[in-house]
Design a protein around this motif. Structure first.
Motif, PDB file in Angstrom:
ATOM      1  N   PHE A   1      92.661  73.464  -3.272  1.00 27.58           N
ATOM      2  CA  PHE A   1      91.291  72.854  -2.963  1.00 27.58           C
ATOM      3  C   PHE A   1      91.199  73.249  -1.445  1.00 27.58           C
ATOM      4  N   ASP A   2      91.896  72.962  -0.680  1.00 26.05           N
ATOM      5  CA  ASP A   2      92.046  73.175   0.951  1.00 26.05           C
ATOM      6  C   ASP A   2      91.605  74.809   1.374  1.00 26.05           C
ATOM      7  N   VAL A   3      91.940  75.455   0.559  1.00 31.53           N
ATOM      8  CA  VAL A   3      91.950  77.094   0.549  1.00 31.53           C
ATOM      9  C   VAL A   3      90.455  77.349   0.051  1.00 31.53           C
ATOM     10  N   LEU A   4      89.930  76.620  -1.092  1.00 37.22           N
ATOM     11  CA  LEU A   4      88.586  76.676  -1.734  1.00 37.22           C
ATOM     12  C   LEU A   4      87.659  76.391  -0.665  1.00 37.22           C
ATOM     13  N   LYS A   5      87.880  75.245  -0.162  1.00 33.33           N
ATOM     14  CA  LYS A   5      86.525  74.595   0.682  1.00 33.33           C
ATOM     15  C   LYS A   5      85.985  75.688   1.665  1.00 33.33           C
ATOM     16  N   PRO A   6      86.650  76.403   2.271  1.00 35.57           N
ATOM     17  CA  PRO A   6      86.014  77.554   3.370  1.00 35.57           C
ATOM     18  C   PRO A   6      85.312  78.500   2.494  1.00 35.57           C
ATOM     19  N   LYS A   7      85.764  78.746   1.396  1.00 31.17           N
ATOM     20  CA  LYS A   7      85.276  79.754   0.457  1.00 31.17           C
ATOM     21  C   LYS A   7      83.726  79.358   0.006  1.00 31.17           C
ATOM     22  N   ILE A   8      83.718  77.937  -0.311  1.00 30.10           N
ATOM     23  CA  ILE A   8      82.658  77.200  -0.891  1.00 30.10           C
ATOM     24  C   ILE A   8      81.596  77.342   0.152  1.00 30.10           C
ATOM     25  N   THR A   9      82.005  76.888   1.515  1.00 33.57           N
ATOM     26  CA  THR A   9      81.157  76.920   2.576  1.00 33.57           C
ATOM     27  C   THR A   9      80.444  78.237   3.072  1.00 33.57           C
ATOM     28  N   ALA A  10      81.361  79.376   2.704  1.00 29.20           N
ATOM     29  CA  ALA A  10      80.979  80.749   2.890  1.00 29.20           C
ATOM     30  C   ALA A  10      79.879  81.105   1.832  1.00 29.20           C
ATOM     31  N   ILE A  11      80.038  80.841   0.742  1.00 27.24           N
ATOM     32  CA  ILE A  11      79.219  81.167  -0.260  1.00 27.24           C
ATOM     33  C   ILE A  11      77.804  80.528   0.078  1.00 27.24           C
ATOM     34  N   ILE A  12      77.690  79.272   0.453  1.00 29.02           N
ATOM     35  CA  ILE A  12      76.289  78.710   0.727  1.00 29.02           C
ATOM     36  C   ILE A  12      75.648  79.144   1.956  1.00 29.02           C
ATOM     37  N   SER A  13      76.640  79.544   2.768  1.00 29.20           N
ATOM     38  CA  SER A  13      76.303  80.264   4.043  1.00 29.20           C
ATOM     39  C   SER A  13      75.567  81.714   3.971  1.00 29.20           C
ATOM     40  N   ASP A  14      76.384  82.619   2.973  1.00 31.29           N
ATOM     41  CA  ASP A  14      75.821  83.858   3.216  1.00 31.29           C
ATOM     42  C   ASP A  14      75.110  84.222   1.848  1.00 31.29           C
ATOM     43  N   SER A  15      74.613  83.452   1.013  1.00 33.93           N
ATOM     44  CA  SER A  15      74.039  83.963  -0.239  1.00 33.93           C
ATOM     45  C   SER A  15      72.629  83.964   0.011  1.00 33.93           C
ATOM     46  N   SER A  16      71.678  84.664  -0.637  1.00 31.98           N
ATOM     47  CA  SER A  16      70.446  84.814  -0.509  1.00 31.98           C
ATOM     48  C   SER A  16      69.687  83.912  -1.228  1.00 31.98           C
ATOM     49  N   SER A  17      70.131  83.412  -2.338  1.00 29.90           N
ATOM     50  CA  SER A  17      69.302  82.621  -3.192  1.00 29.90           C
ATOM     51  C   SER A  17      70.321  81.363  -3.718  1.00 29.90           C
ATOM     52  N   LYS A  18      69.418  80.064  -4.054  1.00 29.12           N
ATOM     53  CA  LYS A  18      70.185  79.032  -4.584  1.00 29.12           C
ATOM     54  C   LYS A  18      71.031  79.470  -5.750  1.00 29.12           C
ATOM     55  N   ASP A  19      70.091  79.990  -6.543  1.00 27.16           N
ATOM     56  CA  ASP A  19      70.890  80.262  -7.901  1.00 27.16           C
ATOM     57  C   ASP A  19      71.927  81.241  -7.817  1.00 27.16           C
ATOM     58  N   HIS A  20      72.077  82.276  -6.949  1.00 31.48           N
ATOM     59  CA  HIS A  20      73.226  83.060  -6.859  1.00 31.48           C
ATOM     60  C   HIS A  20      74.256  82.221  -6.099  1.00 31.48           C
ATOM     61  N   SER A  21      73.988  81.399  -5.141  1.00 31.11           N
ATOM     62  CA  SER A  21      75.099  80.649  -4.695  1.00 31.11           C
ATOM     63  C   SER A  21      75.883  80.125  -5.684  1.00 31.11           C
ATOM     64  N   LEU A  22      75.060  79.089  -6.669  1.00 33.08           N
ATOM     65  CA  LEU A  22      75.582  78.319  -7.592  1.00 33.08           C
ATOM     66  C   LEU A  22      76.295  79.154  -8.536  1.00 33.08           C
TER      67      LEU A  22
END
Length: 150
Positions: free
Chosen positions: A3-24
């Motif tokens: 989970f500790d490895v996945l947390k920054p990936k979640i943060t990156a997805i939210i920061s980098d994505s162009s739309s809410k649905d795409h991020s989700l």
């Protein structure tokens, strides 16, 4: 993957994505791919002013349960209780909605924005009783992160 490895990936997805649905969708795909006991990952959201949940992005087997009334099934119960719900054995639940015959356990964590329950993340597993406190805390992190998109 931990989970500790996945947390920054979640943060990156939210920061980098162009739309809410795409991020989700990216989050659902990541969790389903990287966590072996996550066989179906999806978000449900309050459907406007209605007392029901509407399926949002998900990863896994398609489901007929695209609308769930508040109080019905595990997701519907979380919509009313505003509390995490971990189900080690879905067969032991009277108010369980079967989405797939292979599901043995489920965890649902509500998603809050400004103190209001606006939705939830729902995880189904074909493994009996796989969810730990670590899963619960990680999914709370996911929901807190997703709340920044709303």
């Amino acid at each position: 993957m931990t989970f500790d490895v996945l947390k920054p990936k979640i943060t990156a997805i939210i920061s980098d994505s162009s739309s809410k649905d795409h991020s989700l969708q990216l989050i659902c795909d990541l969790l389903k791919t990287e966590i072996p006991h996550y066989d179906w990952v999806g978000f449900y959201f309050k459907n406007g002013d209605k007392e029901e949940l509407k399926l949002g992005p998900y990863s896994g087997t398609p489901t007929d349960h695209t609308i769930i009334p508040f109080g019905k099934g595990i997701c519907g119960q979380v919509a009313l209780s505003n509390e995490n719900f971990v189900v080690p054995d879905v067969k032991a639940q009277d108010n369980y909605i079967a989405c797939n015959i292979n599901v043995k356990s489920e965890i649902v964590v509500p998603l809050f924005v400004n103190g209001q329950n606006i939705g939830q993340i729902d995880i189904d597993s074909s493994t009996a009783d796989p969810f730990t406190d670590a899963d619960e805390h990680f999914l709370e992190f996911v929901c807190q992160s997703v709340a920044t998109l709303m």
